[in-house]
Design an enzyme around this catalytic site. Structure first.
Site, PDB file in Angstrom:
ATOM      1  N   HIS A  46      54.430  72.873 -32.864  1.00  0.00           N
ATOM      2  CA  HIS A  46      53.963  72.830 -34.260  1.00  0.00           C
ATOM      3  C   HIS A  46      55.129  72.630 -35.229  1.00  0.00           C
ATOM      4  O   HIS A  46      55.395  73.477 -36.091  1.00  0.00           O
ATOM      5  CB  HIS A  46      53.186  74.107 -34.611  1.00  0.00           C
ATOM      6  CG  HIS A  46      51.842  74.165 -33.956  1.00  0.00           C
ATOM      7  ND1 HIS A  46      51.589  74.901 -32.817  1.00  0.00           N
ATOM      8  CD2 HIS A  46      50.666  73.554 -34.273  1.00  0.00           C
ATOM      9  CE1 HIS A  46      50.319  74.756 -32.468  1.00  0.00           C
ATOM     10  NE2 HIS A  46      49.728  73.944 -33.319  1.00  0.00           N
ATOM     11  N   HIS A  50      55.125  66.930 -35.069  1.00  0.00           N
ATOM     12  CA  HIS A  50      53.667  67.004 -34.928  1.00  0.00           C
ATOM     13  C   HIS A  50      52.996  66.641 -36.262  1.00  0.00           C
ATOM     14  O   HIS A  50      52.065  65.838 -36.297  1.00  0.00           O
ATOM     15  CB  HIS A  50      53.261  68.414 -34.481  1.00  0.00           C
ATOM     16  CG  HIS A  50      51.807  68.705 -34.669  1.00  0.00           C
ATOM     17  ND1 HIS A  50      50.810  68.027 -34.000  1.00  0.00           N
ATOM     18  CD2 HIS A  50      51.162  69.595 -35.498  1.00  0.00           C
ATOM     19  CE1 HIS A  50      49.625  68.487 -34.393  1.00  0.00           C
ATOM     20  NE2 HIS A  50      49.803  69.423 -35.302  1.00  0.00           N
ATOM     21  N   HIS A  86      49.797  70.424 -42.976  1.00  0.00           N
ATOM     22  CA  HIS A  86      48.773  71.298 -42.394  1.00  0.00           C
ATOM     23  C   HIS A  86      49.282  72.391 -41.462  1.00  0.00           C
ATOM     24  O   HIS A  86      48.553  73.345 -41.175  1.00  0.00           O
ATOM     25  CB  HIS A  86      47.697  70.476 -41.681  1.00  0.00           C
ATOM     26  CG  HIS A  86      48.090  70.073 -40.298  1.00  0.00           C
ATOM     27  ND1 HIS A  86      48.952  69.039 -40.049  1.00  0.00           N
ATOM     28  CD2 HIS A  86      47.761  70.583 -39.096  1.00  0.00           C
ATOM     29  CE1 HIS A  86      49.132  68.924 -38.748  1.00  0.00           C
ATOM     30  NE2 HIS A  86      48.427  69.849 -38.144  1.00  0.00           N
ATOM     31  N   ASP A  87      50.544  72.292 -40.977  1.00  0.00           N
ATOM     32  CA  ASP A  87      51.085  73.358 -40.112  1.00  0.00           C
ATOM     33  C   ASP A  87      52.396  73.907 -40.680  1.00  0.00           C
ATOM     34  O   ASP A  87      53.226  74.434 -39.930  1.00  0.00           O
ATOM     35  CB  ASP A  87      51.316  72.827 -38.688  1.00  0.00           C
ATOM     36  CG  ASP A  87      50.051  72.890 -37.837  1.00  0.00           C
ATOM     37  OD1 ASP A  87      49.263  73.843 -38.030  1.00  0.00           O
ATOM     38  OD2 ASP A  87      49.845  72.001 -37.006  1.00  0.00           O
ATOM     39  N   ASP A 199      44.521  65.810 -35.859  1.00  0.00           N
ATOM     40  CA  ASP A 199      45.333  66.934 -35.378  1.00  0.00           C
ATOM     41  C   ASP A 199      45.450  66.931 -33.850  1.00  0.00           C
ATOM     42  O   ASP A 199      46.502  67.267 -33.300  1.00  0.00           O
ATOM     43  CB  ASP A 199      44.682  68.248 -35.870  1.00  0.00           C
ATOM     44  CG  ASP A 199      45.635  69.422 -35.838  1.00  0.00           C
ATOM     45  OD1 ASP A 199      46.849  69.208 -35.654  1.00  0.00           O
ATOM     46  OD2 ASP A 199      45.164  70.569 -36.009  1.00  0.00           O
TER      47      ASP A 199
HETATM   48 ZN   LIG Z   1      48.372  70.704 -36.207  1.00  0.00          ZN
END
Ligand SMILES: [Zn+2]
Length: 306
Positions: A46, A50, A86-87, A199
């Site tokens: 993550h 990614h 998003h992460d 994702d």
């Molecule tokens: Zn992700």
């Protein structure tokens, strides 16, 4: 690829600005993206790579699938920004781990979508830092809408939420041409599904890439499993148990059959231009199955003492 995505965001955010202002705004965009990158941690999976890969998939989707015409400019911009963010600040451990350890994040955000709420808040913090507001040229109404779309998109990457939403999406795809794209709920479901589609898209990529990503995910899972065994004194789940790493093919088949295949099959029903992604999964599935058969054969010969 960096340049393509930057210009895409630049056009969406700042297309009315010309000359000197454009230069200043380009600086804002570069500063924002570098800060986002810096706010990913050095964990096995993550990480920034990614996030950028997920963004590349939404970019490719918007370029190649008829999906783009179903969404307006602000929705597309929010999805692209959400993919990059998003992460943010992921620690390499999942939501369940936050709850089990009563981590600071679990105390701050509660037990529902703990990490995803943190990723969104982190994105907001960066956006609000001086010289980082890439949405500065939007009206206050448009700004609020973008933030709401961004929040929704980042929270949608919680897989437990995906499992709740996907039944509605599957039912939607059965409607064919009669889907009402003016319906806010329909659009919301679709944007959520697109976030998960991007994702988990590593499973759709050529075998060498997909296999490498599976190893990175497992590395991160095993690190969490080690912490659970050593620090929490509990037995980790099979997919996080280093002692069961030979079961990777079986676990991948479970992941593909349970989560990935149903999603991409229904996406193809909605839009056949997603078919290369489905084909990629099916090719990878066949190879994981071969590896699983090898594993079972070896296990059987050990068990029989041959
Ligand atoms: Zn992700």
């Amino acid at each position: 690829m960096y340049t393509n995505v930057m210009y895409y965001i630049l056009n969406r955010c700042f297309q009315t600005i010309k000359g000197l202002f454009c230069h200043l705004i380009f600086q804002t965009l570069v500063r924002w993206m570098l800060t986002v990158r810096k706010n990913y941690r050095n964990v096995a999976y993550h990480n920034w790579r990614h996030a950028f890969n997920v963004c590349q998939v939404i970019y490719a989707t918007m370029k190649n699938c008829k999906t783009q015409r179903l969404l307006n400019d602000r929705e597309i911009l929010a999805l692209i920004v959400a993919c990059l963010c998003h992460d943010l600040d992921h620690r390499g451990t999942n939501n369940a781990f936050q709850h089990k350890t009563s981590s600071a994040l679990a105390q701050l955000y509660g037990t529902k979508a703990t990490l995803e709420n943190h990723h969104f808040n982190h994105a907001l913090m960066i956006l609000n830092s001086e010289g980082h507001n890439i949405f500065i040229n939007f009206s206050s109404e448009e700004y609020s809408e973008l933030i709401s779309l961004l929040k929704h998109a980042i929270l949608a990457t919680d897989l437990s939420l995906h499992l709740q939403i996907r039944q509605k999406f599957f039912a939607m795809t059965e409607q064919g041409d009669s889907i009402d794209w003016d319906d806010r709920d329909i659009k919301e479901i679709f944007r959520s599904i697109l976030m998960t589609t991007c994702d988990i898209a590593a499973i759709t990529k050529p075998w060498e890439v997909s296999r490498r990503v599976a190893d990175l995910v497992m590395t991160e899972f095993f690190d969490q499993g080690d912490k659970e065994r050593e620090e929490l004194k509990i037995q980790p789940q099979a997919h996080m148990d280093r002692e069961k790493q030979d079961e990777l093919p079986k676990l991948q088949l479970g992941w593909i059959d349970g989560i990935c295949l149903p999603l991409y099959k229904h996406l193809v029903l909605l839009d056949p231009s997603f078919k290369p992604m489905l084909d990629g999964i099916l090719e990878n599935r066949a190879l994981w199955e071969e590896l699983d058969i090898d594993r079972l054969t070896k296990q059987a010969s050990i068990d029989s003492g041959v």
